[in-house]
Design a protein around this motif. Structure first.
Motif, PDB file in Angstrom:
ATOM      1  N   PHE A 251      10.156  14.626  -8.631  1.00  0.00           N
ATOM      2  CA  PHE A 251       8.782  14.183  -8.820  1.00  0.00           C
ATOM      3  C   PHE A 251       7.956  15.078  -9.727  1.00  0.00           C
ATOM      4  O   PHE A 251       6.763  14.845  -9.903  1.00  0.00           O
ATOM      5  CB  PHE A 251       8.101  14.018  -7.454  1.00  0.00           C
ATOM      6  N   ASN A 252       8.581  16.103 -10.323  1.00  0.00           N
ATOM      7  CA  ASN A 252       7.902  16.996 -11.246  1.00  0.00           C
ATOM      8  C   ASN A 252       6.607  17.524 -10.632  1.00  0.00           C
ATOM      9  O   ASN A 252       5.540  17.450 -11.213  1.00  0.00           O
ATOM     10  CB  ASN A 252       7.630  16.300 -12.578  1.00  0.00           C
ATOM     11  N   ASP A 253       6.747  18.020  -9.398  1.00  0.00           N
ATOM     12  CA  ASP A 253       5.605  18.453  -8.605  1.00  0.00           C
ATOM     13  C   ASP A 253       5.925  19.828  -8.046  1.00  0.00           C
ATOM     14  O   ASP A 253       6.991  20.026  -7.475  1.00  0.00           O
ATOM     15  CB  ASP A 253       5.381  17.438  -7.474  1.00  0.00           C
ATOM     16  N   PRO A 254       5.016  20.782  -8.175  1.00  0.00           N
ATOM     17  CA  PRO A 254       5.309  22.137  -7.721  1.00  0.00           C
ATOM     18  C   PRO A 254       5.209  22.357  -6.217  1.00  0.00           C
ATOM     19  O   PRO A 254       5.434  23.452  -5.737  1.00  0.00           O
ATOM     20  CB  PRO A 254       4.248  22.982  -8.445  1.00  0.00           C
TER      21      PRO A 254
ATOM     22  N   GLU B 164       0.810  -1.204   0.000  1.00  0.00           N
ATOM     23  CA  GLU B 164       0.000   0.000   0.000  1.00  0.00           C
ATOM     24  C   GLU B 164       0.852   1.267   0.000  1.00  0.00           C
ATOM     25  O   GLU B 164       0.344   2.344  -0.257  1.00  0.00           O
ATOM     26  CB  GLU B 164      -0.929   0.004   1.209  1.00  0.00           C
ATOM     27  N   ARG B 165       2.133   1.145   0.221  1.00  0.00           N
ATOM     28  CA  ARG B 165       3.019   2.306   0.256  1.00  0.00           C
ATOM     29  C   ARG B 165       3.453   2.735  -1.138  1.00  0.00           C
ATOM     30  O   ARG B 165       4.113   3.742  -1.297  1.00  0.00           O
ATOM     31  CB  ARG B 165       4.260   2.009   1.094  1.00  0.00           C
ATOM     32  N   TYR B 166       3.103   2.002  -2.158  1.00  0.00           N
ATOM     33  CA  TYR B 166       3.601   2.272  -3.496  1.00  0.00           C
ATOM     34  C   TYR B 166       2.474   2.541  -4.477  1.00  0.00           C
ATOM     35  O   TYR B 166       1.378   2.040  -4.338  1.00  0.00           O
ATOM     36  CB  TYR B 166       4.412   1.076  -4.018  1.00  0.00           C
ATOM     37  N   VAL B 167       2.784   3.348  -5.478  1.00  0.00           N
ATOM     38  CA  VAL B 167       1.869   3.580  -6.582  1.00  0.00           C
ATOM     39  C   VAL B 167       2.636   3.294  -7.858  1.00  0.00           C
ATOM     40  O   VAL B 167       3.855   3.180  -7.854  1.00  0.00           O
ATOM     41  CB  VAL B 167       1.338   5.027  -6.582  1.00  0.00           C
ATOM     42  N   THR B 168       1.936   3.199  -8.960  1.00  0.00           N
ATOM     43  CA  THR B 168       2.587   2.906 -10.233  1.00  0.00           C
ATOM     44  C   THR B 168       3.531   4.036 -10.617  1.00  0.00           C
ATOM     45  O   THR B 168       3.231   5.201 -10.436  1.00  0.00           O
ATOM     46  CB  THR B 168       1.524   2.715 -11.333  1.00  0.00           C
TER      47      THR B 168
ATOM     48  N   LYS C  70       4.989   6.502  -2.035  1.00  0.00           N
ATOM     49  CA  LYS C  70       3.850   7.378  -1.789  1.00  0.00           C
ATOM     50  C   LYS C  70       4.346   8.727  -1.280  1.00  0.00           C
ATOM     51  O   LYS C  70       5.511   8.894  -0.922  1.00  0.00           O
ATOM     52  CB  LYS C  70       2.901   6.740  -0.768  1.00  0.00           C
ATOM     53  N   ASP C  71       3.446   9.696  -1.245  1.00  0.00           N
ATOM     54  CA  ASP C  71       3.802  11.059  -0.863  1.00  0.00           C
ATOM     55  C   ASP C  71       4.556  11.154   0.458  1.00  0.00           C
ATOM     56  O   ASP C  71       5.507  11.918   0.568  1.00  0.00           O
ATOM     57  CB  ASP C  71       2.550  11.932  -0.761  1.00  0.00           C
ATOM     58  N   ASP C  72       4.148  10.386   1.462  1.00  0.00           N
ATOM     59  CA  ASP C  72       4.784  10.521   2.776  1.00  0.00           C
ATOM     60  C   ASP C  72       6.281  10.223   2.742  1.00  0.00           C
ATOM     61  O   ASP C  72       7.041  10.770   3.529  1.00  0.00           O
ATOM     62  CB  ASP C  72       4.078   9.682   3.833  1.00  0.00           C
TER      63      ASP C  72
ATOM     64  N   ALA D 173       7.388  21.736   2.422  1.00  0.00           N
ATOM     65  CA  ALA D 173       6.402  21.430   3.467  1.00  0.00           C
ATOM     66  C   ALA D 173       5.205  20.672   2.900  1.00  0.00           C
ATOM     67  O   ALA D 173       4.306  20.293   3.635  1.00  0.00           O
ATOM     68  CB  ALA D 173       5.930  22.723   4.131  1.00  0.00           C
ATOM     69  N   GLY D 174       5.197  20.452   1.590  1.00  0.00           N
ATOM     70  CA  GLY D 174       4.102  19.690   0.986  1.00  0.00           C
ATOM     71  C   GLY D 174       2.917  20.533   0.559  1.00  0.00           C
ATOM     72  O   GLY D 174       1.882  20.008   0.212  1.00  0.00           O
ATOM     73  N   HIS D 175       3.112  21.846   0.556  1.00  0.00           N
ATOM     74  CA  HIS D 175       2.027  22.732   0.156  1.00  0.00           C
ATOM     75  C   HIS D 175       2.165  23.128  -1.296  1.00  0.00           C
ATOM     76  O   HIS D 175       3.257  23.211  -1.817  1.00  0.00           O
ATOM     77  CB  HIS D 175       2.039  23.995   1.029  1.00  0.00           C
ATOM     78  N   ALA D 176       1.037  23.415  -1.920  1.00  0.00           N
ATOM     79  CA  ALA D 176       1.065  23.870  -3.309  1.00  0.00           C
ATOM     80  C   ALA D 176       1.838  25.173  -3.399  1.00  0.00           C
ATOM     81  O   ALA D 176       1.700  26.037  -2.541  1.00  0.00           O
ATOM     82  CB  ALA D 176      -0.347  24.042  -3.834  1.00  0.00           C
ATOM     83  N   ALA D 177       2.662  25.295  -4.412  1.00  0.00           N
ATOM     84  CA  ALA D 177       3.470  26.511  -4.574  1.00  0.00           C
ATOM     85  C   ALA D 177       2.621  27.641  -5.128  1.00  0.00           C
ATOM     86  O   ALA D 177       1.631  27.470  -5.728  1.00  0.00           O
ATOM     87  CB  ALA D 177       4.638  26.229  -5.513  1.00  0.00           C
TER      88      ALA D 177
END
Length: 90
Positions: free
Chosen positions: A79-82, A6-10, A60-62, A86-90
């Protein structure tokens, strides 16, 4: 499905390549630094790190922020994520 599953995604090919590169760069940067030590820094198992490095699973995110910290790589670069550190949207 087990707790570990459960800790993994594709994984996507581009993100997987960036994740593998970050892990390999970190391991190469300090001779003697191992997957097991990286796993301890991230709070997971050596097998999970091996799976990420080999492109079998995506954490996963954590765990993703801990990986970015442990590898010294910006979260968004891997992760190509903005989101910020702290995990907040930029």
């Amino acid at each position: 499905m087990t707790d570990q599953d459960e800790r993994y995604v594709t994984i996507t090919p581009k993100t997987g390549a960036r994740l593998a590169a970050a892990i390999k760069t970190r391991l190469a940067a300090e001779p003697g630094f191992t997957q097991a030590e990286l796993a301890q820094a991230v709070g997971t198992t050596q097998q999970a790190v091996a799976n990420w490095e080999n492109g079998h699973y995506m954490p996963k995110d954590d765990a993703r922020f801990a990986i970015a910290d442990a590898t010294g790589t910006a979260y968004g670069e891997i992760f190509n994520d903005p989101r910020d550190e702290a995990g907040h949207a930029a």
